[in-house]
Enzyme design. Structure first.
Site, PDB file in Angstrom:
ATOM      1  N   ASP A  33       0.848  -1.189   0.000  1.00  0.00           N
ATOM      2  CA  ASP A  33       0.000   0.000   0.000  1.00  0.00           C
ATOM      3  C   ASP A  33       0.886   1.242   0.000  1.00  0.00           C
ATOM      4  OD1 ASP A  33      -3.160   0.443   1.624  1.00  0.00           O
ATOM      5  OD2 ASP A  33      -2.007   1.924   0.493  1.00  0.00           O
ATOM      6  N   ASP A  80      -3.282   2.487  -5.994  1.00  0.00           N
ATOM      7  CA  ASP A  80      -2.156   2.612  -5.063  1.00  0.00           C
ATOM      8  C   ASP A  80      -1.976   1.411  -4.131  1.00  0.00           C
ATOM      9  OD1 ASP A  80      -4.300   2.960  -3.358  1.00  0.00           O
ATOM     10  OD2 ASP A  80      -3.279   4.469  -2.148  1.00  0.00           O
ATOM     11  N   GLU A  81      -2.571   0.286  -4.463  1.00  0.00           N
ATOM     12  CA  GLU A  81      -2.350  -0.888  -3.610  1.00  0.00           C
ATOM     13  C   GLU A  81      -2.423  -2.155  -4.446  1.00  0.00           C
ATOM     14  OE1 GLU A  81      -5.618  -2.034  -0.966  1.00  0.00           O
ATOM     15  OE2 GLU A  81      -6.771  -0.406  -1.829  1.00  0.00           O
TER      16      GLU A  81
END
Length: 416
Positions: A9, A104-105
């Site tokens: 993350d 974003d992860e």
DNA sequence: TCTGGGGTCCTAGGACCC
DNA sequence: TCTGGGGTCCTAGGACCC
């Protein structure tokens, strides 16, 4: 032999990317999402801004009240996509089974990589270094035997940390945490659980499945599994790997000021339809169901959908159908805050279009393909349908509505 | 607190079929 | 005619995530 799952993350992703472009932002309260007096919400806040109570999804004007000295910047989706791609490339060096869960992860299945990369903690450090070198960005990593626990662990590892929950320790790790930490348990579910005295994941784990199922249906059963650290229910059931086709494609727009101007609404709808249709073509998908979304000034929101007889990926079909939905359903005593188009029920169409329409549609398909190429070259706003063409569409709608998709009666299957 | 935009999944009722 | 049961599709709305 248990699985080894990483959840990676990125730390304050949007803010961190903006800092790369403007180092002046470093160490300051920064809010990404728009101007402080605009309609809209916070997409991301720097850790300095969070100290003032600013968090994502908070209205920008509220963020300003909490932290007037914050620097408010517009988001740059292209930049985030580019950096997301770079992160993905790094992750792919560590495992072939990578799933970007959002921009974003990501989840990585790291099972069986020990011989190559060493034990999980060491591999995680290498991965962290790799991401840092390729992007100059920090991330946090959760390691566990399931995606669920890995995700919760990466959250606890924030920021710039690594947390490994050892196999067999999952339930003990989860037990003291608030139920809200479970992905999928939001405000409403949390309140429901609190109302029956369940506050921590441990409280959930000792409840029998029957009680949970009778109270919360399918979700209750999944919750029981989650409380023990299992990937149970919905999204978590699928394998880590490539993402399939999207299930829906939509665009919507909130006006700076509410409007009841039909021209404005139609122009916006046209623009949204063009964007949706373009993305359908990029994915080589045709949509069966077109849905219009309206939000009135008082924030009440309606959606009205119609399924077409023949699936489409053409601008003109989306424009015509969404306009029709607008005029059939807009309560004109109210002004409109938001308008949107949503498509779903996708099909890959390989064969020929329906005969009546094929000549006209084929011409459109070719024209749009050319337009898409120009947009690739010169940017999204380079090409739009001329207003003259739009006028023709409108005339045709009035002249010959029966020829449009969606008007034919649904095909009946033969009886028994 | 005056509330974006892009998604996923779930529920529930009604139509329709066998 | 007082009324089953299972399945699928469609539509509307809502919770939730980033």
């Amino acid at each position: 032999m248990s699985r080894t799952v990483f959840h990676v993350d990125m730390d304050a992703f949007f803010v961190s990317v903006e800092e790369l472009y403007d180092p002046n932002l470093r160490g300051k309260p920064v809010v990404v999402g728009g101007k402080s007096n605009e309609r809209g919400v916070v997409s991301a806040a720097s850790y300095e801004a969070r100290k003032f109570g600013v968090h994502s999804a908070m209205p920008l004007r509220t963020a300003y009240q909490h932290c007037p000295q914050a620097i408010f910047v517009e988001g740059h989706p292209e930049r985030y996509r580019e950096y997301s791609g770079r992160v993905f490339e790094v992750l792919n060096r560590f495992s072939p089974l990578v799933q970007m869960a959002s921009i974003d992860e990501a989840y990585l299945d790291m099972t069986g990589t020990e011989r190559l990369l060493g034990p999980p903690l060491r591999a995680a450090h290498l991965l962290h270094e790799g991401v840092k070198q390729a992007t100059d960005l920090n991330c946090s990593i959760g390691i566990a035997t399931s995606r669920l626990v890995a995700k919760i662990a990466s959250d606890q590892a924030k920021r710039n940390g690594i947390l490994h929950v050892l196999p067999g320790r999952e339930a003990r790790y989860l037990a003291p945490l608030e139920v809200r930490k479970i992905p999928g348990v939001g405000k409403v579910m949390e309140k429901n659980l609190h109302s029956i005295g369940i506050r921590r994941i441990g409280d959930l784990a000792i409840l029998d499945e029957k009680t949970l199922t009778s109270r919360f249906g399918k979700w209750g059963l999944a919750l029981a599994g989650k409380s023990h650290g299992l990937d149970a229910g919905g999204w978590f059931d699928s394998e880590i790997g490539e993402r399939g086709d999207p299930k829906s494609i939509s665009h919507e727009h909130t006006f700076h000021e509410d409007t009841r101007d039909p021209e404005r609404l139609e122009a916006t709808l046209t623009h949204l339809a063009e964007k949706v249709a373009r993305r359908l073509r990029e994915h080589n998908l045709h949509t069966r169901t077109i849905q219009l979304k309206l939000r009135y000034s008082d924030f009440t929101t309606i959606t009205r959908a119609r399924s077409l007889a023949a699936p489409t990926q053409l601008d003109i079909h989306l424009i015509e159908e969404s306009r029709r939905l607008l005029h059939e359903n807009w309560d004109r005593s109210q002004t409109i805050r938001l308008i949107g188009i949503h498509t779903s029920g996708f099909e890959h169409v390989t064969g020929q279009l329906d005969l009546l329409d094929s000549g006209r549609s084929e011409k459109w398909r070719q024209a749009l393909e050319a337009a898409d190429k120009l947009r690739d070259k010169y940017g999204e706003s380079a090409v739009a349908l001329g207003s003259g063409l739009r006028g023709k569409f409108r005339e045709r709608v009035q002249e010959n509505p029966a020829a449009l998709p969606g008007k034919e009666p649904r095909k009946q299957s033969p009886g028994d």
